[in-house]
Design a protein around this motif. Structure first.
Motif, PDB file in Angstrom:
ATOM      1  N   UNK A   1       0.806  -1.059   0.026  1.00  0.00           N
ATOM      2  CA  UNK A   1      -0.012  -0.091  -0.079  1.00  0.00           C
ATOM      3  C   UNK A   1       0.760   1.242  -0.042  1.00  0.00           C
ATOM      4  N   UNK A   2       0.599   2.139  -0.878  1.00  0.00           N
ATOM      5  CA  UNK A   2       1.256   3.497  -0.932  1.00  0.00           C
ATOM      6  C   UNK A   2       0.366   4.460  -0.692  1.00  0.00           C
ATOM      7  N   UNK A   3       0.693   5.617  -0.129  1.00  0.00           N
ATOM      8  CA  UNK A   3       0.048   6.850   0.330  1.00  0.00           C
ATOM      9  C   UNK A   3       0.595   7.859  -0.831  1.00  0.00           C
ATOM     10  N   UNK A   4      -0.211   8.625  -1.773  1.00  0.00           N
ATOM     11  CA  UNK A   4       0.385   9.605  -2.506  1.00  0.00           C
ATOM     12  C   UNK A   4      -0.358  10.802  -2.730  1.00  0.00           C
ATOM     13  N   UNK A   5       0.187  11.933  -2.536  1.00  0.00           N
ATOM     14  CA  UNK A   5      -0.385  13.029  -2.859  1.00  0.00           C
ATOM     15  C   UNK A   5      -1.065  13.031  -4.249  1.00  0.00           C
ATOM     16  N   UNK A   6      -2.428  13.567  -4.229  1.00  0.00           N
ATOM     17  CA  UNK A   6      -3.264  13.414  -5.472  1.00  0.00           C
ATOM     18  C   UNK A   6      -3.213  14.666  -6.331  1.00  0.00           C
ATOM     19  N   UNK A   7      -2.981  14.750  -7.349  1.00  0.00           N
ATOM     20  CA  UNK A   7      -3.213  15.912  -8.232  1.00  0.00           C
ATOM     21  C   UNK A   7      -4.301  15.622  -9.318  1.00  0.00           C
ATOM     22  N   UNK A   8      -4.183  16.811 -10.114  1.00  0.00           N
ATOM     23  CA  UNK A   8      -5.236  16.904 -11.280  1.00  0.00           C
ATOM     24  C   UNK A   8      -5.361  15.762 -12.018  1.00  0.00           C
ATOM     25  N   UNK A  59      -1.256  -0.254  -8.552  1.00  0.00           N
ATOM     26  CA  UNK A  59      -1.593   1.153  -9.330  1.00  0.00           C
ATOM     27  C   UNK A  59      -3.185   1.494  -9.047  1.00  0.00           C
ATOM     28  N   UNK A  60      -3.754   0.766  -8.214  1.00  0.00           N
ATOM     29  CA  UNK A  60      -5.152   0.700  -8.237  1.00  0.00           C
ATOM     30  C   UNK A  60      -5.450   1.966  -7.066  1.00  0.00           C
ATOM     31  N   UNK A  61      -6.354   2.947  -7.312  1.00  0.00           N
ATOM     32  CA  UNK A  61      -6.656   3.907  -6.081  1.00  0.00           C
ATOM     33  C   UNK A  61      -8.026   3.163  -5.406  1.00  0.00           C
ATOM     34  N   UNK A  62      -7.600   2.728  -3.807  1.00  0.00           N
ATOM     35  CA  UNK A  62      -8.656   2.341  -3.185  1.00  0.00           C
ATOM     36  C   UNK A  62      -9.071   3.275  -2.043  1.00  0.00           C
ATOM     37  N   UNK A  63      -8.225   4.232  -2.076  1.00  0.00           N
ATOM     38  CA  UNK A  63      -9.047   5.371  -0.981  1.00  0.00           C
ATOM     39  C   UNK A  63      -8.454   6.736  -1.182  1.00  0.00           C
ATOM     40  N   UNK A  64      -9.377   7.592  -0.907  1.00  0.00           N
ATOM     41  CA  UNK A  64      -9.215   9.122  -1.018  1.00  0.00           C
ATOM     42  C   UNK A  64      -9.430   9.825   0.183  1.00  0.00           C
ATOM     43  N   UNK A  65      -8.573  10.856   0.558  1.00  0.00           N
ATOM     44  CA  UNK A  65      -8.888  12.007   1.766  1.00  0.00           C
ATOM     45  C   UNK A  65      -8.678  13.232   0.872  1.00  0.00           C
ATOM     46  N   UNK A  84     -12.443   8.287   2.191  1.00  0.00           N
ATOM     47  CA  UNK A  84     -13.441   6.973   1.934  1.00  0.00           C
ATOM     48  C   UNK A  84     -12.325   6.093   1.365  1.00  0.00           C
ATOM     49  N   UNK A  85     -12.861   4.520   1.678  1.00  0.00           N
ATOM     50  CA  UNK A  85     -12.047   3.494   1.103  1.00  0.00           C
ATOM     51  C   UNK A  85     -13.196   3.139   0.026  1.00  0.00           C
ATOM     52  N   UNK A  86     -12.608   2.222  -0.947  1.00  0.00           N
ATOM     53  CA  UNK A  86     -13.453   1.604  -2.076  1.00  0.00           C
ATOM     54  C   UNK A  86     -14.444   0.636  -1.255  1.00  0.00           C
ATOM     55  N   UNK A  95      -8.726   1.587   6.100  1.00  0.00           N
ATOM     56  CA  UNK A  95      -9.111   2.806   6.359  1.00  0.00           C
ATOM     57  C   UNK A  95      -8.362   3.386   7.588  1.00  0.00           C
ATOM     58  N   UNK A  96      -7.831   2.415   8.510  1.00  0.00           N
ATOM     59  CA  UNK A  96      -7.051   2.591   9.740  1.00  0.00           C
ATOM     60  C   UNK A  96      -5.285   2.892   9.076  1.00  0.00           C
ATOM     61  N   UNK A  97      -5.169   1.897   8.307  1.00  0.00           N
ATOM     62  CA  UNK A  97      -3.781   2.054   7.584  1.00  0.00           C
ATOM     63  C   UNK A  97      -3.678   3.581   7.003  1.00  0.00           C
ATOM     64  N   UNK A  98      -4.650   3.786   6.240  1.00  0.00           N
ATOM     65  CA  UNK A  98      -4.921   5.090   5.262  1.00  0.00           C
ATOM     66  C   UNK A  98      -4.540   6.452   6.486  1.00  0.00           C
TER      67      UNK A  98
END
Length: 146
Positions: A1-8, A59-65, A84-86, A95-98
């Motif tokens: 699992x990776x947490x990445x800043x999201x852009x446009x 490469x699959x987006x499974x959660x967003x903040x 949210x989480x998918x 969700x807790x990991x994120x």
């Protein structure tokens, strides 16, 4: 699992995941108006102080903040508007990991607090309480419908 800043460049993925989660139980929000949803997500991601994160499984987006950095007299906070989480990946502990990963990232950014709002009658309330969030005494959310 990776947490990445999201852009446009990830806007389409954000929109798909957002719709999948929030147009279903327990929220059942009507986001069928694509223009309204696009404007809402741009409100959250397109400002000087916006800060959005994605949780990726490969490469699959499974959660967003989706939130913003706010500077208050008591310190700087990350205000999360949407988290949210998918639906297909809920109840796996993601969700807790994120959330804990976001805490580590924003702490390194010298952010002092994470602030969010949710409803008491949805599973998210217990999730946030379990993860160390407390209710602000005397805090009330108000709305005036026009």
């Amino acid at each position: 699992m990776d947490i990445i800043k999201l852009g446009a460049d990830r806007f389409g993925e954000i929109k798909l995941l957002f719709r999948d989660v929030f147009m279903n139980e327990p929220w059942c929000d009507d986001w069928s108006d694509d223009i309204q949803l696009t404007e809402y997500l741009l409100d959250l991601t397109g400002n000087r102080n916006s800060l959005a994160f994605g949780l990726f499984d490969e490469d699959k987006l499974v959660g967003i903040a989706l939130g913003s950095i706010m500077h208050w007299c008591s310190g700087t906070e990350y205000y999360i508007y949407e988290f949210c989480i998918s639906r297909s990946r809920q109840h796996e502990g993601l969700g807790t990991v994120f959330l804990h990963g976001i805490e580590d990232i924003v702490r390194d950014m010298r952010i002092d607090h994470i602030f969010l709002q949710t409803e008491k009658n949805v599973p998210a309330y217990d999730f946030y309480r379990k993860n160390g969030f407390t209710e602000l005494e005397g805090h009330v959310s108000l709305v005036h419908k026009l």
